[in-house]
Motif scaffolding. Sequence first.
Motif, PDB file in Angstrom:
ATOM      1  N   GLU A  62      58.129  80.392  24.009  1.00  0.00           N
ATOM      2  CA  GLU A  62      57.669  81.433  24.930  1.00  0.00           C
ATOM      3  C   GLU A  62      56.931  80.820  26.119  1.00  0.00           C
ATOM      4  OE1 GLU A  62      55.592  84.477  22.714  1.00  0.00           O
ATOM      5  OE2 GLU A  62      57.403  84.973  21.575  1.00  0.00           O
ATOM      6  N   HIS A  63      56.190  79.734  25.890  1.00  0.00           N
ATOM      7  CA  HIS A  63      55.546  79.033  27.004  1.00  0.00           C
ATOM      8  C   HIS A  63      56.594  78.576  28.007  1.00  0.00           C
ATOM      9  CE1 HIS A  63      51.803  77.654  24.447  1.00  0.00           C
ATOM     10  NE2 HIS A  63      51.836  78.970  24.644  1.00  0.00           N
ATOM     11  N   GLU A  64      57.697  78.056  27.500  1.00  0.00           N
ATOM     12  CA  GLU A  64      58.774  77.592  28.391  1.00  0.00           C
ATOM     13  C   GLU A  64      59.346  78.747  29.209  1.00  0.00           C
ATOM     14  OE1 GLU A  64      59.613  74.503  29.195  1.00  0.00           O
ATOM     15  OE2 GLU A  64      57.940  73.932  27.899  1.00  0.00           O
ATOM     16  N   GLN A  65      59.521  79.899  28.577  1.00  0.00           N
ATOM     17  CA  GLN A  65      60.007  81.071  29.312  1.00  0.00           C
ATOM     18  C   GLN A  65      59.033  81.447  30.420  1.00  0.00           C
ATOM     19  OE1 GLN A  65      60.279  83.753  25.938  1.00  0.00           O
ATOM     20  NE2 GLN A  65      62.514  83.632  25.948  1.00  0.00           N
ATOM     21  N   MET A  66      57.743  81.393  30.123  1.00  0.00           N
ATOM     22  CA  MET A  66      56.731  81.750  31.118  1.00  0.00           C
ATOM     23  C   MET A  66      56.670  80.718  32.239  1.00  0.00           C
ATOM     24  SD  MET A  66      53.686  83.580  28.941  1.00  0.00           S
ATOM     25  CE  MET A  66      53.836  82.820  27.326  1.00  0.00           C
ATOM     26  N   ARG A  67      56.827  79.444  31.898  1.00  0.00           N
ATOM     27  CA  ARG A  67      56.856  78.407  32.941  1.00  0.00           C
ATOM     28  C   ARG A  67      58.031  78.635  33.898  1.00  0.00           C
ATOM     29  NH1 ARG A  67      55.326  74.662  28.425  1.00  0.00           N
ATOM     30  NH2 ARG A  67      53.253  73.875  28.928  1.00  0.00           N
ATOM     31  N   GLU A  68      59.166  79.026  33.347  1.00  0.00           N
ATOM     32  CA  GLU A  68      60.337  79.298  34.177  1.00  0.00           C
ATOM     33  C   GLU A  68      60.078  80.467  35.129  1.00  0.00           C
ATOM     34  OE1 GLU A  68      64.896  80.702  33.427  1.00  0.00           O
ATOM     35  OE2 GLU A  68      64.105  79.155  32.089  1.00  0.00           O
ATOM     36  N   LEU A  69      59.442  81.513  34.610  1.00  0.00           N
ATOM     37  CA  LEU A  69      59.091  82.650  35.463  1.00  0.00           C
ATOM     38  C   LEU A  69      58.106  82.227  36.554  1.00  0.00           C
ATOM     39  CD1 LEU A  69      58.763  85.451  32.774  1.00  0.00           C
ATOM     40  CD2 LEU A  69      60.405  85.407  34.669  1.00  0.00           C
ATOM     41  N   LEU A  70      57.131  81.389  36.201  1.00  0.00           N
ATOM     42  CA  LEU A  70      56.170  80.906  37.194  1.00  0.00           C
ATOM     43  C   LEU A  70      56.873  80.156  38.317  1.00  0.00           C
ATOM     44  CD1 LEU A  70      53.213  79.595  34.998  1.00  0.00           C
ATOM     45  CD2 LEU A  70      53.122  81.467  36.658  1.00  0.00           C
ATOM     46  N   SER A  71      57.860  79.360  37.963  1.00  0.00           N
ATOM     47  CA  SER A  71      58.626  78.614  38.975  1.00  0.00           C
ATOM     48  C   SER A  71      59.306  79.561  39.950  1.00  0.00           C
ATOM     49  CB  SER A  71      59.706  77.789  38.291  1.00  0.00           C
ATOM     50  OG  SER A  71      59.364  76.473  38.211  1.00  0.00           O
ATOM     51  N   LYS A  72      59.919  80.586  39.416  1.00  0.00           N
ATOM     52  CA  LYS A  72      60.613  81.565  40.261  1.00  0.00           C
ATOM     53  C   LYS A  72      59.617  82.368  41.095  1.00  0.00           C
ATOM     54  CE  LYS A  72      64.551  81.964  37.150  1.00  0.00           C
ATOM     55  NZ  LYS A  72      65.276  82.816  36.199  1.00  0.00           N
ATOM     56  N   MET A  73      58.467  82.677  40.500  1.00  0.00           N
ATOM     57  CA  MET A  73      57.437  83.411  41.231  1.00  0.00           C
ATOM     58  C   MET A  73      56.898  82.584  42.389  1.00  0.00           C
ATOM     59  SD  MET A  73      55.467  85.111  37.961  1.00  0.00           S
ATOM     60  CE  MET A  73      54.026  85.662  38.869  1.00  0.00           C
ATOM     61  N   GLU A  74      56.737  81.290  42.167  1.00  0.00           N
ATOM     62  CA  GLU A  74      56.233  80.413  43.228  1.00  0.00           C
ATOM     63  C   GLU A  74      57.172  80.431  44.429  1.00  0.00           C
ATOM     64  OE1 GLU A  74      54.356  75.975  43.745  1.00  0.00           O
ATOM     65  OE2 GLU A  74      55.785  76.292  42.115  1.00  0.00           O
ATOM     66  N   ILE A  75      58.459  80.382  44.175  1.00  0.00           N
ATOM     67  CA  ILE A  75      59.447  80.440  45.265  1.00  0.00           C
ATOM     68  C   ILE A  75      59.327  81.776  45.998  1.00  0.00           C
ATOM     69  CG2 ILE A  75      61.917  80.519  45.792  1.00  0.00           C
ATOM     70  CD1 ILE A  75      62.247  78.519  43.370  1.00  0.00           C
ATOM     71  N   ALA A  76      59.204  82.860  45.242  1.00  0.00           N
ATOM     72  CA  ALA A  76      59.082  84.188  45.862  1.00  0.00           C
ATOM     73  C   ALA A  76      57.830  84.281  46.730  1.00  0.00           C
ATOM     74  CB  ALA A  76      59.075  85.268  44.776  1.00  0.00           C
ATOM     75  N   VAL A  77      56.714  83.689  46.274  1.00  0.00           N
ATOM     76  CA  VAL A  77      55.477  83.699  47.065  1.00  0.00           C
ATOM     77  C   VAL A  77      55.689  82.906  48.347  1.00  0.00           C
ATOM     78  CG1 VAL A  77      53.075  82.903  47.162  1.00  0.00           C
ATOM     79  CG2 VAL A  77      53.931  84.007  45.099  1.00  0.00           C
ATOM     80  N   GLN A  78      56.278  81.740  48.227  1.00  0.00           N
ATOM     81  CA  GLN A  78      56.497  80.888  49.396  1.00  0.00           C
ATOM     82  C   GLN A  78      57.424  81.549  50.405  1.00  0.00           C
ATOM     83  OE1 GLN A  78      57.837  77.351  47.382  1.00  0.00           O
ATOM     84  NE2 GLN A  78      55.761  76.553  47.157  1.00  0.00           N
ATOM     85  N   GLU A  79      58.366  82.344  49.901  1.00  0.00           N
ATOM     86  CA  GLU A  79      59.316  83.039  50.789  1.00  0.00           C
ATOM     87  C   GLU A  79      58.823  84.417  51.212  1.00  0.00           C
ATOM     88  OE1 GLU A  79      62.940  82.988  48.486  1.00  0.00           O
ATOM     89  OE2 GLU A  79      63.341  80.885  48.994  1.00  0.00           O
ATOM     90  N   ASN A  80      57.610  84.780  50.813  1.00  0.00           N
ATOM     91  CA  ASN A  80      57.039  86.100  51.103  1.00  0.00           C
ATOM     92  C   ASN A  80      57.951  87.233  50.638  1.00  0.00           C
ATOM     93  OD1 ASN A  80      54.580  85.264  52.295  1.00  0.00           O
ATOM     94  ND2 ASN A  80      55.712  84.722  54.148  1.00  0.00           N
ATOM     95  N   ASP A  81      58.605  87.039  49.528  1.00  0.00           N
ATOM     96  CA  ASP A  81      59.509  88.045  48.961  1.00  0.00           C
ATOM     97  C   ASP A  81      58.763  88.824  47.876  1.00  0.00           C
ATOM     98  OD1 ASP A  81      61.494  89.545  47.752  1.00  0.00           O
ATOM     99  OD2 ASP A  81      62.979  87.919  47.779  1.00  0.00           O
ATOM    100  N   ASN A  82      58.019  89.836  48.319  1.00  0.00           N
ATOM    101  CA  ASN A  82      57.177  90.588  47.382  1.00  0.00           C
ATOM    102  C   ASN A  82      57.987  91.361  46.342  1.00  0.00           C
ATOM    103  OD1 ASN A  82      55.034  89.547  48.750  1.00  0.00           O
ATOM    104  ND2 ASN A  82      54.066  91.522  49.164  1.00  0.00           N
ATOM    105  N   ASP A  83      59.148  91.878  46.732  1.00  0.00           N
ATOM    106  CA  ASP A  83      59.960  92.607  45.756  1.00  0.00           C
ATOM    107  C   ASP A  83      60.362  91.693  44.602  1.00  0.00           C
ATOM    108  OD1 ASP A  83      59.807  94.959  47.199  1.00  0.00           O
ATOM    109  OD2 ASP A  83      61.726  94.644  48.225  1.00  0.00           O
TER     110      ASP A  83
END
Length: 145
Positions: free
Chosen positions: A76-97
């Motif tokens: 489950e930690h690995e699943q959460m790390r993967e989500l964090l990676s995707k979230m970081e990209i979304a933050v950097q791209e200002n993609d709030n949706d």
Amino acid sequence: MSNIKEFMTQDHKHCDEIFAQMEDAIANKSTEALSKFEEFQDALTNHFKMEEMVLFPQFEHASGMTQGPTQVMVMEHEQMRELLSKMEIAVQENDNDKFFGLSETLMILMQQHNMKEEQMLYTMIQEHLGDDADHIISRMRTVAY
């Protein structure tokens, strides 16, 4: 004497508080959005490190359970790390949706994960390692930060 279950549960609450601050910063398009995300990412990653590098190996050694609940938590930690990676990209791209879709998934996963740890695993760990709690908590603190 310290209590491992209380220490780890308090760290869950700490992560939850930063998560809420991060979501607020991103929703409000704050200049602190990226730094709040990084603060949350660091807090959650540090929590995982405490468990994976100190707590879980100690528990597995003491209990003999090496393919049990700790392995599920690590997956489950690995699943959460993967989500964090995707979230970081979304933050950097200002993609709030995209960010909020991912953060909702992460929040649900964290809630379920934390409940399993707090209601079952940490109790088992406290039973097996309670006599060494001060030492274990001290080691976790040095690993995390």
